[in-house]
Design a protein around this motif. Sequence first.
Motif: not given
Length: 304
Positions: A194-208, A221-235
């Motif tokens: 299965a191809e994967l969709i990742k929640t990307g972080i477009g801002f600093s979260y190191k203070s959290h 346990g998932f080893y497919g390839k990441i094909k889409i990265v979105c910076d918000d969960l709704e997307s």
Amino acid sequence: MAQNPSCDSANWDNVKAFLALYREQDYQAAAESLEIDGSTLRRKIQSLEAVLGYSLFVRENHRWVLAPGTEDVLNAALDMEIATRQFFGVTPGDKGGVIKFSIPFVFLNQFSDVLIEFRKIYPAFTFDISSDTRFVDLEREGFDFAIRLARPISNMNSIKIKRLGTFGLGVYGAASYLDDIVKKFGKDALREKAELIKTGIGFSYKSHDFVFGLLDWEQLGFYGKIKIVCDDLESCATFCDKGAGLAILPNFLAHRYSDMSCVYDASETLMAELWLVSRLDMKSNWQIALGNMLSVKSKELEVS
């Protein structure tokens, strides 16, 4: 008409103690929210239980949760709280103004009802809402409140924080997409193909303390390839629903989509926290009321 003798023994302070423990699920945290000590809180809960004639809380997974069958008591207490605030009216310090609020778009569906209900009690207030996915700087950008998917671990001296609740996560995919993978590669191929969709972080979260910044597909346990990265969960959820691949989503969000299926429920080991962050002192009546109303609504995310 005969009066219920237990009504004469009712004590609003004890009801407040009940609501505080319900919201915090911890005696120490509930006592701190009421600015009393833990032993006093326990006495108030015991006094209320003595009047009602049954236990209100049980210990479960290191938390104090409502005892089965006490839902009507909770609803009555919440109604009592709102009625009390309406009876006494807006205090001199709560005459109104603009409340600048940052709420991630993914939570607007849940919390819009709370803000509407809050304005019925405090109609003089106006909300200025931003649904940006980033973590706004409350002091620099003039926000009064922010709902965040993480607990702040820095700048603690300048802000107040309140944990609203937790919610479980899972790996989801559109049913039609899952069927296609099974047809092509077999029923055991989802974790590899299965191809994967990742929640990307477009801002600093190191203070959290940010669980989404640490998510690792291989650890689940998932080893497919990441094909889409979105910076918000709704997307991420939108692409997932349209068959673009698998996504790690909050359960409450995935359940909004009728075609979404859970491939792996990670709720037992992977929980995200929801926090209310404020640059205000959280002592005014309206601030306390807003925080409590948000807490109650957040409990729905835990069981969605």
